[in-house]
Design a protein around this motif. Structure first.
Motif, PDB file in Angstrom:
ATOM      1  N   ILE A  86       0.702  -1.178   0.034  1.00 50.72           N
ATOM      2  CA  ILE A  86      -0.073  -0.086  -0.059  1.00 50.72           C
ATOM      3  C   ILE A  86       1.026   1.058   0.151  1.00 50.72           C
ATOM      4  O   ILE A  86       2.315   1.165   0.119  1.00 50.72           O
ATOM      5  N   THR A  87       0.296   2.444  -0.333  1.00 53.37           N
ATOM      6  CA  THR A  87       0.988   3.772  -0.198  1.00 53.37           C
ATOM      7  C   THR A  87       0.509   4.740   0.475  1.00 53.37           C
ATOM      8  O   THR A  87       0.801   5.795   0.760  1.00 53.37           O
ATOM      9  N   SER A  88      -0.769   4.516   1.170  1.00 57.06           N
ATOM     10  CA  SER A  88      -1.198   5.614   2.030  1.00 57.06           C
ATOM     11  C   SER A  88      -2.271   4.958   3.028  1.00 57.06           C
ATOM     12  O   SER A  88      -2.649   3.842   3.093  1.00 57.06           O
ATOM     13  N   PRO A  89      -2.487   5.867   4.165  1.00 53.31           N
ATOM     14  CA  PRO A  89      -3.563   5.375   5.035  1.00 53.31           C
ATOM     15  C   PRO A  89      -4.837   4.934   4.437  1.00 53.31           C
ATOM     16  O   PRO A  89      -5.519   3.981   4.831  1.00 53.31           O
ATOM     17  N   SER A  90      -5.378   5.414   3.550  1.00 48.81           N
ATOM     18  CA  SER A  90      -6.718   5.109   2.962  1.00 48.81           C
ATOM     19  C   SER A  90      -6.448   3.581   2.262  1.00 48.81           C
ATOM     20  O   SER A  90      -7.735   2.788   2.701  1.00 48.81           O
ATOM     21  N   LEU A 104       3.851  -1.001   3.677  1.00 52.46           N
ATOM     22  CA  LEU A 104       3.771   0.194   3.099  1.00 52.46           C
ATOM     23  C   LEU A 104       5.111   0.439   2.045  1.00 52.46           C
ATOM     24  O   LEU A 104       6.308   0.106   2.572  1.00 52.46           O
ATOM     25  N   SER A 105       4.892   0.847   0.945  1.00 53.46           N
ATOM     26  CA  SER A 105       5.811   1.135  -0.103  1.00 53.46           C
ATOM     27  C   SER A 105       6.517   2.631   0.447  1.00 53.46           C
ATOM     28  O   SER A 105       5.942   3.598   0.206  1.00 53.46           O
ATOM     29  N   ALA A 106       7.588   2.581   0.998  1.00 50.12           N
ATOM     30  CA  ALA A 106       8.379   3.519   1.826  1.00 50.12           C
ATOM     31  C   ALA A 106       8.744   4.636   0.751  1.00 50.12           C
ATOM     32  O   ALA A 106       8.689   5.699   0.662  1.00 50.12           O
ATOM     33  N   TYR A 107       8.962   4.307  -0.690  1.00 48.87           N
ATOM     34  CA  TYR A 107       9.540   5.206  -1.723  1.00 48.87           C
ATOM     35  C   TYR A 107       8.163   6.032  -2.103  1.00 48.87           C
ATOM     36  O   TYR A 107       8.280   7.321  -2.163  1.00 48.87           O
ATOM     37  N   ALA A 108       6.922   5.268  -2.113  1.00 50.21           N
ATOM     38  CA  ALA A 108       5.835   5.876  -2.806  1.00 50.21           C
ATOM     39  C   ALA A 108       5.306   7.070  -1.527  1.00 50.21           C
ATOM     40  O   ALA A 108       4.865   8.048  -1.677  1.00 50.21           O
ATOM     41  N   TYR A 109       5.362   6.480  -0.280  1.00 45.36           N
ATOM     42  CA  TYR A 109       4.718   7.294   0.847  1.00 45.36           C
ATOM     43  C   TYR A 109       5.806   8.389   1.110  1.00 45.36           C
ATOM     44  O   TYR A 109       5.326   9.703   1.260  1.00 45.36           O
ATOM     45  N   LEU A 110       7.061   8.300   1.005  1.00 45.49           N
ATOM     46  CA  LEU A 110       7.977   9.756   1.191  1.00 45.49           C
ATOM     47  C   LEU A 110       7.776  10.440  -0.014  1.00 45.49           C
ATOM     48  O   LEU A 110       7.928  11.670   0.380  1.00 45.49           O
ATOM     49  N   GLN A 111       7.526  10.122  -1.080  1.00 47.93           N
ATOM     50  CA  GLN A 111       7.348  11.065  -2.181  1.00 47.93           C
ATOM     51  C   GLN A 111       6.069  11.851  -2.129  1.00 47.93           C
ATOM     52  O   GLN A 111       6.191  13.051  -2.784  1.00 47.93           O
ATOM     53  N   VAL A 199      12.265   0.637  24.376  1.00 50.61           N
ATOM     54  CA  VAL A 199      13.464   1.420  24.262  1.00 50.61           C
ATOM     55  C   VAL A 199      12.839   2.899  24.625  1.00 50.61           C
ATOM     56  O   VAL A 199      13.519   3.476  25.435  1.00 50.61           O
ATOM     57  N   ILE A 200      11.827   3.455  24.217  1.00 47.23           N
ATOM     58  CA  ILE A 200      11.014   4.761  24.649  1.00 47.23           C
ATOM     59  C   ILE A 200       9.549   4.447  24.957  1.00 47.23           C
ATOM     60  O   ILE A 200       9.063   3.507  23.983  1.00 47.23           O
ATOM     61  N   SER A 201       9.098   4.946  25.828  1.00 47.83           N
ATOM     62  CA  SER A 201       7.684   4.766  26.119  1.00 47.83           C
ATOM     63  C   SER A 201       7.091   6.297  26.869  1.00 47.83           C
ATOM     64  O   SER A 201       7.653   6.748  27.487  1.00 47.83           O
ATOM     65  N   GLY A 202       6.028   6.479  26.451  1.00 48.42           N
ATOM     66  CA  GLY A 202       4.975   7.510  26.986  1.00 48.42           C
ATOM     67  C   GLY A 202       5.367   8.824  26.476  1.00 48.42           C
ATOM     68  O   GLY A 202       4.725   9.813  27.187  1.00 48.42           O
ATOM     69  N   ASN A 203       5.886   8.926  25.520  1.00 46.02           N
ATOM     70  CA  ASN A 203       5.976  10.168  24.993  1.00 46.02           C
ATOM     71  C   ASN A 203       4.514  10.645  24.533  1.00 46.02           C
ATOM     72  O   ASN A 203       3.740   9.991  23.855  1.00 46.02           O
ATOM     73  N   SER A 204       4.203  12.063  24.307  1.00 46.31           N
ATOM     74  CA  SER A 204       2.945  12.508  24.021  1.00 46.31           C
ATOM     75  C   SER A 204       2.826  13.096  22.696  1.00 46.31           C
ATOM     76  O   SER A 204       1.890  13.700  22.417  1.00 46.31           O
ATOM     77  N   PHE A 205       3.897  12.943  22.075  1.00 40.35           N
ATOM     78  CA  PHE A 205       3.757  13.540  20.536  1.00 40.35           C
ATOM     79  C   PHE A 205       2.768  12.990  19.883  1.00 40.35           C
ATOM     80  O   PHE A 205       2.584  11.723  19.601  1.00 40.35           O
ATOM     81  N   HIS A 206       1.963  13.900  18.996  1.00 43.04           N
ATOM     82  CA  HIS A 206       0.896  13.312  18.334  1.00 43.04           C
ATOM     83  C   HIS A 206       0.360  14.357  17.291  1.00 43.04           C
ATOM     84  O   HIS A 206       0.317  15.471  17.761  1.00 43.04           O
ATOM     85  N   ILE A 207      -0.149  13.977  16.157  1.00 45.51           N
ATOM     86  CA  ILE A 207       0.092  15.195  15.303  1.00 45.51           C
ATOM     87  C   ILE A 207      -1.676  15.436  14.988  1.00 45.51           C
ATOM     88  O   ILE A 207      -2.443  14.418  14.995  1.00 45.51           O
ATOM     89  N   ARG A 208      -2.115  16.487  15.259  1.00 48.19           N
ATOM     90  CA  ARG A 208      -3.444  16.751  15.027  1.00 48.19           C
ATOM     91  C   ARG A 208      -3.653  17.611  13.822  1.00 48.19           C
ATOM     92  O   ARG A 208      -3.087  18.534  13.440  1.00 48.19           O
ATOM     93  N   ASN A 209      -4.895  17.222  12.986  1.00 47.13           N
ATOM     94  CA  ASN A 209      -5.214  17.727  11.584  1.00 47.13           C
ATOM     95  C   ASN A 209      -3.947  17.639  10.725  1.00 47.13           C
ATOM     96  O   ASN A 209      -3.645  18.766   9.996  1.00 47.13           O
ATOM     97  N   ALA A 210      -3.299  16.555  10.634  1.00 47.63           N
ATOM     98  CA  ALA A 210      -1.910  16.483   9.797  1.00 47.63           C
ATOM     99  C   ALA A 210      -2.375  16.417   8.459  1.00 47.63           C
ATOM    100  O   ALA A 210      -3.432  15.882   8.059  1.00 47.63           O
ATOM    101  N   THR A 211      -1.490  16.927   7.468  1.00 44.71           N
ATOM    102  CA  THR A 211      -1.805  16.836   6.151  1.00 44.71           C
ATOM    103  C   THR A 211      -1.055  15.536   5.618  1.00 44.71           C
ATOM    104  O   THR A 211       0.031  15.667   5.360  1.00 44.71           O
ATOM    105  N   GLY A 212      -1.722  14.511   5.512  1.00 42.09           N
ATOM    106  CA  GLY A 212      -1.133  13.169   4.988  1.00 42.09           C
ATOM    107  C   GLY A 212      -1.211  13.017   3.588  1.00 42.09           C
ATOM    108  O   GLY A 212      -1.487  13.943   2.754  1.00 42.09           O
ATOM    109  N   PRO A 213      -0.893  11.750   3.061  1.00 42.41           N
ATOM    110  CA  PRO A 213      -0.798  11.490   1.739  1.00 42.41           C
ATOM    111  C   PRO A 213      -2.271  11.685   0.970  1.00 42.41           C
ATOM    112  O   PRO A 213      -3.153  11.563   1.246  1.00 42.41           O
ATOM    113  N   ALA A 214      -1.961  12.188  -0.312  1.00 41.39           N
ATOM    114  CA  ALA A 214      -3.079  12.461  -1.257  1.00 41.39           C
ATOM    115  C   ALA A 214      -3.881  11.054  -1.560  1.00 41.39           C
ATOM    116  O   ALA A 214      -3.328  10.196  -1.418  1.00 41.39           O
TER     117      ALA A 214
END
Length: 214
Positions: A86-90, A104-111, A199-214
């Motif tokens: 796949i290439t996108s969340p949808s 996930l196709s990393a190349y397509a997603y990054l592009q 390795v890492i746990s509990g960070n609160s980083f979260h994107i709201r209203n992010a612009t994802g892949p088309a």
């Protein structure tokens, strides 16, 4: 259900029972939607050799290396009967609804992905599939990144120490601290069930209203 990006290390692709070990891990993850990102291993080593021979330059070598991951994507699709590239969340949503495993196709997603809150990855050999999987985790966004490796997690498990030991790429410490959860699994282990180490746990980083892949 939470979403977990599962990065399969390139060193694991020579495992004769790779498919069974991945299936075993996926079965152990409760209430989790998996999203697989393939590592490079020997396929990326070919690009490294080309770069050394032809001095391709950082940008060209970077994108050729990412394109080479598509070969491993295809291999994994052959090994895992329920997997689909796949290439996108949808597209991932459709695969999850069909009880499949998205790769996930990393190349397509990054592009095609631009998220203002997350810095674009540098175009250099400092960035490998470890950092790519972390970047995917932040931009998707996912709840956890699981690194599948060929070695046990050392006692000193800070991302910077792991990078110095050559167990992750040198850019990962820059981005790792923003991850909500980073876990490690030695997929070569014979333990049952497979052990996930934090390795890492509990960070609160979260994107709201992010612009994802088309």
């Amino acid at each position: 259900m939470k979403t977990a990006v599962i990065k399969i290390g390139g060193s694991l692709f020579d495992l004769p029972d790779l498919a069974g070990r991945i299936a075993k891990l996926l079965d152990s993850l409760e209430n989790t939607k998996p999203l697989i990102v393939c590592g490079g291993g020997k396929t990326v080593d070919v690009v490294r050799s080309w770069d050394q021979t032809h001095q391709l330059g950082d940008r060209a070598a970077h994108w050729l290396a990412i394109q080479s991951l598509m070969l491993n994507d295809q291999l994994l699709c052959q090994l895992l009967p329920d997997a689909r590239i796949i290439t996108s969340p949808s597209e991932a949503k459709v695969v999850w609804q069909e009880r499949g495993v998205p790769i996930l196709s990393a190349y397509a997603y990054l592009q095609q992905t631009l998220v203002p809150q997350v810095t674009q990855l540098p175009e250099s050999w400092d960035v490998t599939s470890d950092s790519i999987a972390a970047w995917v985790s932040l931009t998707w966004p996912a709840d956890e990144l699981i690194l599948l490796k060929s070695i046990e997690l050392p006692k000193d498990r800070s991302p910077s120490k792991l990078a110095l030991a050559g167990l992750v790429d040198s850019y990962l410490p820059t981005i790792a601290e923003s991850l909500p959860q980073l876990s490690w699994c030695n997929l070569r282990s014979d333990s049952d069930p497979l052990q996930l180490d934090t390795v890492i746990s509990g960070n609160s980083f979260h994107i709201r209203n992010a612009t994802g892949p088309a």
